[in-house]
Design a protein around this motif. Structure first.
Motif, mmCIF file in Angstrom:
data_model
loop_
_atom_site.group_PDB
_atom_site.id
_atom_site.type_symbol
_atom_site.label_atom_id
_atom_site.label_comp_id
_atom_site.label_asym_id
_atom_site.label_seq_id
_atom_site.Cartn_x
_atom_site.Cartn_y
_atom_site.Cartn_z
ATOM 1 N N THR A 5 -89.417 27.765 -8.692
ATOM 2 C CA THR A 5 -89.166 28.601 -9.855
ATOM 3 C C THR A 5 -87.679 28.587 -10.124
ATOM 4 O O THR A 5 -86.881 28.894 -9.251
ATOM 5 C CB THR A 5 -89.646 30.030 -9.603
ATOM 6 O OG1 THR A 5 -91.046 29.985 -9.391
ATOM 7 C CG2 THR A 5 -89.318 30.913 -10.795
ATOM 8 N N THR A 40 -88.185 30.678 -17.264
ATOM 9 C CA THR A 40 -89.087 31.400 -16.364
ATOM 10 C C THR A 40 -90.226 30.531 -15.833
ATOM 11 O O THR A 40 -91.026 30.997 -15.039
ATOM 12 C CB THR A 40 -89.693 32.625 -17.076
ATOM 13 O OG1 THR A 40 -90.388 32.207 -18.254
ATOM 14 C CG2 THR A 40 -88.602 33.612 -17.463
ATOM 15 N N THR A 312 -97.474 40.531 -10.720
ATOM 16 C CA THR A 312 -96.411 40.892 -9.785
ATOM 17 C C THR A 312 -96.948 41.942 -8.822
ATOM 18 O O THR A 312 -97.543 42.937 -9.252
ATOM 19 C CB THR A 312 -95.192 41.448 -10.530
ATOM 20 O OG1 THR A 312 -94.678 40.436 -11.412
ATOM 21 C CG2 THR A 312 -94.093 41.856 -9.571
ATOM 22 N N ASN A 360 -91.721 41.770 -2.736
ATOM 23 C CA ASN A 360 -92.367 41.876 -4.039
ATOM 24 C C ASN A 360 -92.238 40.529 -4.749
ATOM 25 O O ASN A 360 -91.143 39.999 -4.876
ATOM 26 C CB ASN A 360 -91.726 42.983 -4.873
ATOM 27 C CG ASN A 360 -92.391 43.167 -6.221
ATOM 28 O OD1 ASN A 360 -91.906 42.677 -7.234
ATOM 29 N ND2 ASN A 360 -93.508 43.875 -6.242
ATOM 30 N N TYR A 361 -93.362 39.985 -5.209
ATOM 31 C CA TYR A 361 -93.393 38.623 -5.742
ATOM 32 C C TYR A 361 -94.016 38.601 -7.134
ATOM 33 O O TYR A 361 -94.914 39.387 -7.454
ATOM 34 C CB TYR A 361 -94.218 37.708 -4.850
ATOM 35 C CG TYR A 361 -93.569 37.354 -3.533
ATOM 36 C CD1 TYR A 361 -92.891 36.152 -3.368
ATOM 37 C CD2 TYR A 361 -93.648 38.216 -2.442
ATOM 38 C CE1 TYR A 361 -92.305 35.802 -2.153
ATOM 39 C CE2 TYR A 361 -93.068 37.884 -1.220
ATOM 40 C CZ TYR A 361 -92.400 36.681 -1.090
ATOM 41 O OH TYR A 361 -91.820 36.345 0.105
ATOM 42 N N THR A 362 -93.540 37.674 -7.949
ATOM 43 C CA THR A 362 -94.217 37.308 -9.193
ATOM 44 C C THR A 362 -94.919 35.979 -8.969
ATOM 45 O O THR A 362 -94.299 35.007 -8.525
ATOM 46 C CB THR A 362 -93.231 37.194 -10.361
ATOM 47 O OG1 THR A 362 -92.655 38.485 -10.623
ATOM 48 C CG2 THR A 362 -93.935 36.716 -11.625
ATOM 49 N N THR A 378 -92.566 33.620 -6.619
ATOM 50 C CA THR A 378 -91.137 33.899 -6.659
ATOM 51 C C THR A 378 -90.865 35.317 -6.173
ATOM 52 O O THR A 378 -91.409 36.278 -6.715
ATOM 53 C CB THR A 378 -90.605 33.755 -8.085
ATOM 54 O OG1 THR A 378 -90.971 32.474 -8.610
ATOM 55 C CG2 THR A 378 -89.093 33.888 -8.106
ATOM 56 N N LYS A 379 -89.996 35.425 -5.193
ATOM 57 C CA LYS A 379 -89.642 36.759 -4.687
ATOM 58 C C LYS A 379 -88.671 37.427 -5.653
ATOM 59 O O LYS A 379 -87.692 36.816 -6.088
ATOM 60 C CB LYS A 379 -89.007 36.650 -3.302
ATOM 61 C CG LYS A 379 -88.823 38.014 -2.621
ATOM 62 C CD LYS A 379 -88.337 37.854 -1.186
ATOM 63 C CE LYS A 379 -88.232 39.226 -0.528
ATOM 64 N NZ LYS A 379 -87.726 39.131 0.859
ATOM 65 N N ASN A 380 -88.953 38.682 -6.008
ATOM 66 C CA ASN A 380 -88.132 39.411 -6.971
ATOM 67 C C ASN A 380 -86.950 40.104 -6.299
ATOM 68 O O ASN A 380 -86.933 40.318 -5.110
ATOM 69 C CB ASN A 380 -88.985 40.448 -7.701
ATOM 70 C CG ASN A 380 -90.106 39.769 -8.494
ATOM 71 O OD1 ASN A 380 -89.867 38.794 -9.189
ATOM 72 N ND2 ASN A 380 -91.310 40.282 -8.372
#
Length: 380
Positions: A5, A40, A312, A360-362, A378-380
């Protein structure tokens, strides 16, 4: 298809201009968005470019909406270049949406400008980098433009050797119908906007792909090319919108869906057996890395503008292949997708996908390119 990402921080132009003035003397002043322009979507590790598939989708670039603080539409321009400095560039497309499909032909043109070729006698002459960026802007004339640019997105491309090209090209057919506008593809019943399905290999007739059939009363046909209705396939039923599971080219009617309703469908067509199947799907993730474990799915949301499923949530560290997550449809195991060998390539029934650490991931799932499905975590 690597789960990479890319996040790019925009260059903020410190410019202001008067965008419009109403009769009461109010002035709207365009200001750069502090969030900037950010890609994105995830991208492949390398894109294989073949001249015979120039019209095929190579990538759909997606970025955030930019707010200049004025009551006028924001325009977005995708630029392609052979150097990261963008001293010279080509404009790939312009519009007001926050996504743009880029074809194999678009990338191939840039690759050739960069000096790539497919001469097998030259050591690795066919692999190199090309670059893309987004320009967001408001204003029409040169003196009244406020603009922002994303960082350059570097793409690795490969031109296969000429004699290999025909061996790896996947045949395609196309789905056209009254759902193209509602599904975000283009204009209804327009062959050029039809959605591709891909066969498993050269010479095979087992076409597959996911299509958002967004219509209350779906009707569709299958086209050998996206240039015209010549040789089109329809249903063998008696009325438009019938679904029999069989197709023909003479005396056909417009095909429908199994239950007569719209949705996000996996479509399989065999032009030799003259059969087709449509499976309505809604996607989610499941696994012991998710809050509900292996007991239930966490639903994803589909965005017709980007053609991507996403969500997410918090995930826990898990090691594949025995643990992790998988994507599955309809809260059942009949249709699920994983990643064998953790190589970024998605397979139906593939192995679990590991999560490197708690956080927390998307998560995104992109099924828009037939038989070239990909995901990102993707880790936020």
């Amino acid at each position: 298809m690597k789960n990479l990402t890319l996040v790019f921080i925009a260059l903020i132009a410190a410019l202001n201009f008067t965008a419009c003035t109403d009769d009461d003397g109010f002035t709207f002043t365009a200001k750069p968005d502090p969030e900037g322009v950010v890609f994105t979507n995830s991208t492949l590790e390398t894109y294989n470019l073949m001249a015979s598939s120039s019209d095929n989708l190579a990538e759909r670039f997606v970025w955030n909406e930019v707010d200049f603080g004025v009551q006028t539409p924001v325009n977005y321009e995708i630029q392609g270049a052979t150097t990261e400095s963008f001293e010279t560039f080509s404009v790939i497309g312009v519009g007001t949406q926050t996504n743009l499909p880029v074809t194999v032909g678009n990338m191939l043109s840039l690759a050739r400008e960069a000096g790539l070729d497919n001469d097998p006698l030259t050591p690795e002459p066919n692999t190199g980098m090309i670059y893309f960026r987004v320009r967001a802007y408001v204003g029409a004339d040169a003196g009244n433009v406020v603009e922002q640019f994303s960082d350059a997105l570097a793409i690795s491309v490969t031109l296969p050797e000429a004699e290999e090209e025909e061996e790896i090209q996947l045949p395609q057919i196309f789905v056209v119908g009254n759902f193209l506008t509602g599904g975000g593809y283009g204009s209804d019943w327009t062959p050029a906007d039809a959605v591709p399905l891909a066969a498993s290999a050269e010479g095979n007739t087992d076409y597959e792909g996911f299509v958002f059939v967004n219509s209350d009363t779906p009707e569709l046909k299958f086209l050998p090319t996206n240039e015209s209705f010549d040789g089109d396939y329809g249903d063998t039923g008696e009325n438009n919108g019938d679904f029999s599971g069989t197709i023909e080219q003479e005396g056909e009617v417009n095909a429908g869906t199994p239950d007569g309703t719209g949705g996000y469908y996996l479509i399989n067509v065999d032009t030799e057996a003259l059969t087709y199947a449509m499976t309505k799907t809604s996607w989610g993730i499941i696994g012991n890395a998710t809050p509900t474990g292996w007991d239930s799915d966490t639903d994803m949301v589909y965005d017709p503008a980007t053609k991507i499923w996403s969500l997410t949530l918090d995930l826990t560290e898990q090691e594949a292949p025995d643990n992790g997550i998988k994507f599955r449809a309809n809260d059942a195991w009949d249709l699920n997708i994983g990643d064998n060998d953790a190589d970024g390539t998605m397979e139906f029934g593939g192995q679990n996908i590991g999560i490197p650490e708690d956080g927390n991931y998307t998560i995104t799932l992109d099924l828009s390119n037939p038989r070239q499905y990909k995901y990102s975590i993707t880790k936020n």
